[in-house]
Scaffold this motif. Structure first.
Motif, PDB file in Angstrom:
ATOM      1  N   PRO A   1       0.804  -1.232   0.000  1.00  0.00           N
ATOM      2  CA  PRO A   1       0.000   0.000   0.000  1.00  0.00           C
ATOM      3  C   PRO A   1       0.837   1.282   0.000  1.00  0.00           C
ATOM      4  O   PRO A   1       0.331   2.347  -0.379  1.00  0.00           O
ATOM      5  N   PHE A   2       2.090   1.186   0.401  1.00  0.00           N
ATOM      6  CA  PHE A   2       2.965   2.351   0.401  1.00  0.00           C
ATOM      7  C   PHE A   2       3.734   2.477  -0.919  1.00  0.00           C
ATOM      8  O   PHE A   2       3.890   3.577  -1.446  1.00  0.00           O
ATOM      9  N   THR A   3       4.227   1.356  -1.430  1.00  0.00           N
ATOM     10  CA  THR A   3       5.091   1.412  -2.607  1.00  0.00           C
ATOM     11  C   THR A   3       4.325   1.534  -3.916  1.00  0.00           C
ATOM     12  O   THR A   3       4.764   2.246  -4.828  1.00  0.00           O
ATOM     13  N   GLU A   4       3.187   0.853  -4.034  1.00  0.00           N
ATOM     14  CA  GLU A   4       2.484   0.842  -5.319  1.00  0.00           C
ATOM     15  C   GLU A   4       2.040   2.233  -5.771  1.00  0.00           C
ATOM     16  O   GLU A   4       2.249   2.600  -6.931  1.00  0.00           O
TER      17      GLU A   4
ATOM     18  N   GLU B   1       3.373   4.010  -9.221  1.00  0.00           N
ATOM     19  CA  GLU B   1       2.424   4.436 -10.253  1.00  0.00           C
ATOM     20  C   GLU B   1       2.603   5.913 -10.577  1.00  0.00           C
ATOM     21  O   GLU B   1       2.575   6.314 -11.747  1.00  0.00           O
ATOM     22  N   ARG B   2       2.784   6.738  -9.538  1.00  0.00           N
ATOM     23  CA  ARG B   2       3.012   8.172  -9.783  1.00  0.00           C
ATOM     24  C   ARG B   2       4.311   8.385 -10.558  1.00  0.00           C
ATOM     25  O   ARG B   2       4.356   9.188 -11.498  1.00  0.00           O
ATOM     26  N   ARG B   3       5.349   7.689 -10.147  1.00  0.00           N
ATOM     27  CA  ARG B   3       6.643   7.858 -10.806  1.00  0.00           C
ATOM     28  C   ARG B   3       6.566   7.473 -12.283  1.00  0.00           C
ATOM     29  O   ARG B   3       7.165   8.124 -13.151  1.00  0.00           O
TER      30      ARG B   3
ATOM     31  N   VAL C   1       3.765  14.815   0.178  1.00  0.00           N
ATOM     32  CA  VAL C   1       3.896  14.172   1.486  1.00  0.00           C
ATOM     33  C   VAL C   1       4.374  12.724   1.335  1.00  0.00           C
ATOM     34  O   VAL C   1       5.367  12.316   1.926  1.00  0.00           O
ATOM     35  N   GLU C   2       3.689  11.959   0.525  1.00  0.00           N
ATOM     36  CA  GLU C   2       3.892  10.512   0.487  1.00  0.00           C
ATOM     37  C   GLU C   2       5.149  10.074  -0.265  1.00  0.00           C
ATOM     38  O   GLU C   2       5.624   8.962  -0.063  1.00  0.00           O
ATOM     39  N   ASP C   3       5.685  10.913  -1.113  1.00  0.00           N
ATOM     40  CA  ASP C   3       6.884  10.526  -1.865  1.00  0.00           C
ATOM     41  C   ASP C   3       8.161  10.633  -1.041  1.00  0.00           C
ATOM     42  O   ASP C   3       9.198  10.071  -1.419  1.00  0.00           O
ATOM     43  N   PHE C   4       8.098  11.345   0.067  1.00  0.00           N
ATOM     44  CA  PHE C   4       9.303  11.720   0.807  1.00  0.00           C
ATOM     45  C   PHE C   4      10.162  10.523   1.210  1.00  0.00           C
ATOM     46  O   PHE C   4      11.385  10.525   1.052  1.00  0.00           O
TER      47      PHE C   4
END
Length: 300
Positions: free
Chosen positions: A22-25, A29-31, A39-42
């Motif tokens: 749930p954190f990596t996917e 996908e954004r990358r 916030v979440e990419d940090f």
């Protein structure tokens, strides 16, 4: 000390990947589409641990996997593992031969921070100091506006006492904010200044955990990751940035209520972090004395 069967190890690996996914996917996908999240990419951009590496399951020092045949299991193909007497485990001698200095430093950092006096009351002003005089220097998160604008941000910085103890936050201060800090942290003073109330020091438990892979179990690494994730969220909510369009309510540290909210969360994070520090140190204490030269001296 656990000895996993091959099936138990495969099941533990599946459970670990399910915890990580749930954190990596969303990040991957954004990358892939050129998008980012403030916030979440940090945890994937500031820290050097790749999502693929985070997804690997490690049993941790002192634990092993019993193998019955001659075919290699996946851990054997990774660095710092060995098979001996029908069991696959961390090759501690090989690890310490290459990573002694790294392990010694992080042991000292953990031990010193665990015993240091916590300094509550910073109210996350490090983020504000980074955005100080934005009208002159711009802001780090250029896609997110300042909640109070540049002049309002400057006013908050100038009307508060800034007491940042963490070098890796201090080094991003705007030039005019450097002299406003009551301390002047450096890499050389890190072992003396790091303290357990600091949000960034507590986020960095994740860095310690992955830097010393595969000594720590993946469960402990993910405990550190999830703490860092929660802290990052709070850190940005209390920052000068307006994240309403991203679904985050601000913690208005320029107000008494915002300060109380921040202080409560800071104490909760510190308590979680101290428990994890103890677990990380307990794992490192499993290293035999002849392989961890000067560890005890480093922590004194």
């Amino acid at each position: 000390m656990a000895v996993y069967t091959e099936e138990e190890a495969r099941e533990a690996a599946r459970a670990h990947r399910a915890r990580v996914r749930p954190f990596t996917e969303p990040f991957l996908e954004r990358r892939a589409t050129g998008r980012s999240h403030p916030v979440e990419d940090f945890l994937f951009t500031y820290y050097s641990h790749r999502p693929a590496a985070l997804q690997r399951w490690h049993p941790g020092l002192g634990n092993s996997i019993a193998v019955g045949g001659t075919e290699q299991i996946e851990q054997e193909t990774w660095k710092y593992y060995r098979r001996e007497h029908g069991q696959v485990s961390v090759d501690l001698a090989a690890f310490m031969d290459r990573q002694l200095t790294n392990a010694r430093f992080h042991y000292q950092l953990l031990a010193n921070t665990l015993d240091a006096t916590p300094r509550f009351g910073c109210f996350g002003l490090h983020e504000w100091a980074m955005a100080y005089r934005a009208e002159k220097h711009g802001i780090r998160h250029s896609t997110v506006p300042l909640r109070l604008g540049s002049s309002g941000t400057n006013e908050v910085v100038e009307s508060h006492t800034i007491a940042c103890t963490h070098y890796d936050a201090f080094r991003f201060f705007a030039p005019e904010a450097v002299s406003l800090n009551t301390l002047q942290p450096s890499r050389q003073s890190q072992l003396k200044l790091e303290q357990p109330a600091c949000l960034h020091a507590n986020m960095d438990l994740y860095r310690v955990a992955y830097k010393l892979t595969p000594l720590f179990s993946s469960e402990l690494v993910m405990d550190c990751f999830e703490l860092a994730w929660d802290i990052r969220t709070m850190d940005m909510q209390a920052s000068p940035y307006d994240l309403a369009d991203w679904g985050y309510e601000p913690v208005k540290i320029e107000t008494p209520e915002g300060k109380r909210t921040y202080a409560r969360a800071q104490r909760e994070f510190s308590a979680r972090a101290q428990l994890l520090r103890k677990k990380l140190l307990q794992t490192l204490d499993l290293i035999p004395a002849d392989l961890r030269t000067d560890f005890s001296a480093a922590s004194s």
